[in-house]
Enzyme design. Structure first.
Site, PDB file in Angstrom:
ATOM      1  N   LYS A 163     -13.159 -27.459 -16.553  1.00 13.37           N
ATOM      2  CA  LYS A 163     -14.135 -26.547 -17.138  1.00 13.37           C
ATOM      3  C   LYS A 163     -14.581 -25.609 -16.016  1.00 13.37           C
ATOM      4  O   LYS A 163     -15.298 -26.016 -15.096  1.00 13.37           O
ATOM      5  CB  LYS A 163     -15.331 -27.315 -17.707  1.00 13.37           C
TER       6      LYS A 163
ATOM      7  N   ASP B 297       0.827  -1.211   0.000  1.00 13.76           N
ATOM      8  CA  ASP B 297       0.000   0.000   0.000  1.00 13.76           C
ATOM      9  C   ASP B 297       0.861   1.261   0.000  1.00 13.76           C
ATOM     10  O   ASP B 297       0.519   2.262  -0.629  1.00 13.76           O
ATOM     11  CB  ASP B 297      -0.930   0.015   1.216  1.00 13.76           C
TER      12      ASP B 297
HETATM   13  S1  IVH Z   1     -12.182 -23.425 -24.416  1.00 12.56           S
HETATM   14  C1  IVH Z   1     -13.465 -22.595 -28.719  1.00 12.56           C
HETATM   15  N1  IVH Z   1     -11.571 -24.152 -21.995  1.00 12.56           N
HETATM   16  O1  IVH Z   1     -17.043 -23.136 -21.444  1.00 12.56           O
HETATM   17  C2  IVH Z   1     -13.390 -23.103 -27.340  1.00 12.56           C
HETATM   18  N2  IVH Z   1     -13.687 -23.125 -22.345  1.00 12.56           N
HETATM   19  O2  IVH Z   1     -19.244 -24.170 -23.197  1.00 12.56           O
HETATM   20  C3  IVH Z   1     -13.136 -22.044 -26.398  1.00 12.56           C
HETATM   21  N3  IVH Z   1     -15.002 -22.832 -20.311  1.00 12.56           N
HETATM   22  O3  IVH Z   1     -17.659 -20.297 -23.371  1.00 12.56           O
HETATM   23  C4  IVH Z   1     -13.427 -22.416 -25.018  1.00 12.56           C
HETATM   24  N4  IVH Z   1     -13.530 -23.689 -18.919  1.00 12.56           N
HETATM   25  O4  IVH Z   1     -16.712 -19.956 -21.023  1.00 12.56           O
HETATM   26  C5  IVH Z   1     -12.502 -23.587 -22.785  1.00 12.56           C
HETATM   27  N5  IVH Z   1     -10.856 -24.814 -19.898  1.00 12.56           N
HETATM   28  C6  IVH Z   1     -11.786 -24.257 -20.666  1.00 12.56           C
HETATM   29  C7  IVH Z   1     -13.003 -23.769 -20.160  1.00 12.56           C
HETATM   30  C8  IVH Z   1     -13.938 -23.212 -21.043  1.00 12.56           C
HETATM   31  C9  IVH Z   1     -14.714 -23.120 -19.023  1.00 12.56           C
HETATM   32  C10 IVH Z   1     -16.260 -22.216 -20.746  1.00 12.56           C
HETATM   33  C11 IVH Z   1     -16.109 -21.051 -21.678  1.00 12.56           C
HETATM   34  C12 IVH Z   1     -16.912 -21.374 -22.896  1.00 12.56           C
HETATM   35  C13 IVH Z   1     -17.807 -22.460 -22.401  1.00 12.56           C
HETATM   36  C14 IVH Z   1     -18.172 -23.366 -23.532  1.00 12.56           C
END
Ligand code: IVH
Length: 687
Positions: free
Chosen positions: A121, A44
């Site tokens: 995911k 800070d």
């Molecule tokens: S790759 C073209 N990797 O899942 C692919 N997506 O259902 C680009 N998401 O809109 C996405 N974890 O918000 C990717 N490890 C991950 C992810 C991920 C969460 C979400 C993302 C996407 C949605 C697709």
């Protein structure tokens, strides 16, 4: 790595640059690596040092400086952004055999060896970040995949997102995709606070993160402590042809990339990863709802290509929400401070997603009726992204018992329940003498964010209520020490503290008094907006629903609730008693002074971001100069006060209705000319 600065021989510019660099590194260590090397106090101090240098040398200002993360008060409407690369979604599956199909299809189409990268995911909100020459230039939400919202200002408040990249081996221009999320701990804390205030709870961290990212005030966003993880790098000149290598590289630039990632050479390895995280995901500090599989080679990704909606080189395996079967013991009906009755199921304790579950919410009469529940039923419960478990279905009916129906009368006071048309909930209309409502209202009134009367908790309220010492919040202000000292459990010291805290609450500002009144739908933010717009209680009690709804942030539902509250003679009496007790029922004088009548008869709409004052300040200025602020442009609008990034729809509406558009300086000139016109005698005294 960390240098000692500022050095006396350095120029101011060098000192600023060094401090920025050092602070960026500390930010990264703290928020990304979770390995800080200096204390918060030292951090800070350095921020302050940099702020002072920057304030003295505006020529070196930089919107990506670490001092710019806290955001400012400027509210704005989001501008639309067309994504350079469309943001596709992923094909989803819950079935392991479809994962095998995905693998087989890739093998067939590629006809050469390939690796699959397995990642978590993340269950948050996807975000796309654009970097140019190492600086974050734009952050956008997914939107419809083609066009999203520009949320750069809000995203800058997220400490784990680098504003200036570390190192020097990043491409000149690239896009980073990832997820903005709220860790469970922060999510739980936010919901606990909302529960205390009977605000609607966020169903899951994803909704909370998405709501937060769309807040209009970046300062509020900063308070919510969002976090981020990144999983996809896009651009023309990337460091490697391998997705996995690229992600590892982005870590060195300052991005948060999860270590829960594996480059798999076989389907067995893929399933190992999926099964491992199915068991372990409950231990993660944030929500995940599955695993994403991606072909590792970018060349192979291109070969496989995409459909209009999703890439053929990636797929998401989603975990089933965790479920368990248990026995329904009974249904309890709880009465909240606003009288709303919520059915809650008491269950035989069962282990679900790592915690013992004893209760499940049934939300309201409709949800409860749709399940046709009986005592002793075996019920299937689920805890998905939701924090509160819910009953999904009945696994085995207990025919010995008849179906439990929603109660007809209040479980506390026996008053017949009523249902508001169009709403799912029943409520007890006896707000004047139904015990849980009275106690709930008093608990809300004294709570920290309302009147902040410490020394009294729920137990003391209960005690005072039982002893018939309080029936309304106004009774707090007539309590005598002699009445309290007679009570069991209250010593002399605590009596003194309670009386002092009650006395102190008389200085709590109007907006919090308004919040403390517990008007349905009037939370902290709405109370503030109402206080700013109406400035005193008299004006507010006289306001019509349409007058209320013309205030920014106030919708019809809130407007009607406020009108109904002040139409009730009991509430008017209560407010009068509180006023007599000495509570603040007007904005403090300095904020209230009528400055001129220059804007009398003028209705003004505000849009955009301003530099001299915040939007709220402009709203106050309009009223202080006798004008009226409105949220929508109509033929009655006198002019549109437009700042930077004013809403395009507002601008075009103003043009089509020939409503004049004034900028900030023009507006300030209008009111400056006249600020001496009014003598103190002409100032309106309110209250
Ligand atoms: S790759 C073209 N990797 O899942 C692919 N997506 O259902 C680009 N998401 O809109 C996405 N974890 O918000 C990717 N490890 C991950 C992810 C991920 C969460 C979400 C993302 C996407 C949605 C697709």
């Amino acid at each position: 790595m960390v240098k000692i600065i500022p050095h006396s021989s350095m120029s101011v510019q060098q000192q600023i640059e060094e401090l920025r660099k050092e602070l960026n590194e500390h930010n990264y260590r703290y928020y990304v690596l979770s390995q800080p090397t200096i204390s918060d106090v030292e951090f800070d101090k350095k921020i302050k040092q940099l702020e002072e240098l920057e304030a003295g040398h505006p020529e070196y200002s930089d919107s990506n400086s670490p001092t710019q993360r806290v955001g400012n008060d400027l509210a704005k409407e989001f501008t639309k952004v067309t994504h350079r690369y469309p943001m596709l979604s992923l094909g989803n599956t819950y079935s392991e055999s479809e994962i095998t199909d995905f693998f087989d299809r890739a093998a067939r189409l590629l006809n050469e060896p390939f690796d699959i990268v397995c990642e978590l995911k993340f269950d948050g909100v996807s975000i796309s970040l654009q970097y140019e020459n190492g600086k974050l230039v734009r952050a956008a939400t997914r939107g419809d995949g083609v066009v999203g919202d520009d949320v750069t200002t809000n995203v800058k408040t997220i400490r784990s997102i680098p504003l200036q990249l570390l190192g020097d081996d990043y491409p000149e221009s690239f896009e980073m995709r990832g997820e903005v999320l709220l860790p469970w701990k922060v999510f739980d804390a936010i919901n606990r606070e909302r529960e205390e205030q009977e605000d609607q709870l966020f169903a899951n961290p994803r909704n909370a993160a998405s709501g937060t990212l769309k807040l209009q005030n970046p300062k509020e966003v900063a308070k919510r402590q969002l976090d981020s993880y990144f999983y996809y790098l896009l651009g023309e000149q990337l460091p490697s042809d391998e997705h996995y290598e690229n992600l590892q590289k982005t870590k060195t630039w300052g991005f948060k990339v999860s270590d829960a990632i594996r480059k798999c050479h076989s389907l067995t390895e893929v399933f190992d990863f999926i099964h491992f995280w199915d068991k372990k995901r409950n231990t993660l500090p944030f929500a995940t709802d599955g695993i994403v599989l991606k072909i590792n080679s970018l060349r192979q990704q291109e070969l496989l290509g995409s459909t209009a909606k999703s890439p053929r080189w990636a797929v998401a395996f989603k975990y089933q929400a965790e479920q368990a079967v248990t026995t329904l013991q009974n249904i309890e009906f709880q009465v909240g401070r606003t009288g709303v009755v919520t059915p809650v199921a008491n269950l035989e304790p069962v282990l679900l997603a790592g915690t013992v579950v004893k209760r499940a919410t049934l939300h309201n009469a409709d949800v409860m009726a749709s399940l046709h529940l009986h005592r002793g039923d075996r019920v299937l419960i689920e805890k998905g992204g939701e924090i509160i478990p819910k009953i999904v279905s009945v696994a085995k009916i207990n025919n010995q018992e008849s179906e439990i129906s929603f109660i007809k009368t209040c479980p506390s006071c026996g008053t017949p329940l009523v249902r508001v048309e169009g709403e799912a909930g029943f409520y007890c209309p006896n707000d004047a003498s139904c015990a849980p409502q009275i106690k709930g209202k008093i608990e809300h009134f004294i709570s920290r964010k309302a009147m902040n009367i410490d020394g009294i908790g729920a137990e003391t309220v209960d005690l005072l209520f039982q002893q018939q010492l309080i029936r309304t919040t106004a009774d707090l202000y007539t309590l005598q020490p002699s009445q309290l000292i007679r009570l069991e459990r209250l010593g002399e010291k605590s009596v003194q503290n309670i009386i002092a805290a009650i006395e102190k609450s008389k200085r709590v500002p109007f907006e919090r008094v308004l919040f403390a009144l517990g008007i349905r739908y009037v939370g902290e933010k709405v109370a503030k907006a109402l206080a700013n717009a109406f400035r005193n209680l008299d004006a507010l009690t006289k306001a019509t629903a349409s007058g209320l709804a013309s205030v920014d942030e106030i919708g019809d539902k809130i407007a009607q609730s406020v009108v109904a509250f002040f139409a009730d003679p009991n509430n008017l009496l209560l407010v009068e008693q509180l006023k007599q007790a000495g509570l603040q029922f007007a904005i403090a004088d300095d904020k209230l002074t009528q400055m001129s009548n220059r804007l009398a008869g003028k209705t003004i709409v505000i849009s955009g971001v301003f530099t001299h004052h915040t939007r709220d300040e402009y709203k106050s200025l309009i009223t202080q100069h006798g004008g009226k602020e409105a949220s929508a442009i109509s033929t009655k609008t006198s002019f549109l006060l437009a700042g930077e990034q004013a809403g395009p729809s507002k601008l075009s509406k103003a043009k089509s209705l020939s409503v004049p558009i004034k900028n900030e300086s023009e507006f300030l000139l209008m009111i400056e000319e006249t600020s001496t016109e009014v003598t103190p005698k002409q100032q309106t005294t309110l209250f």
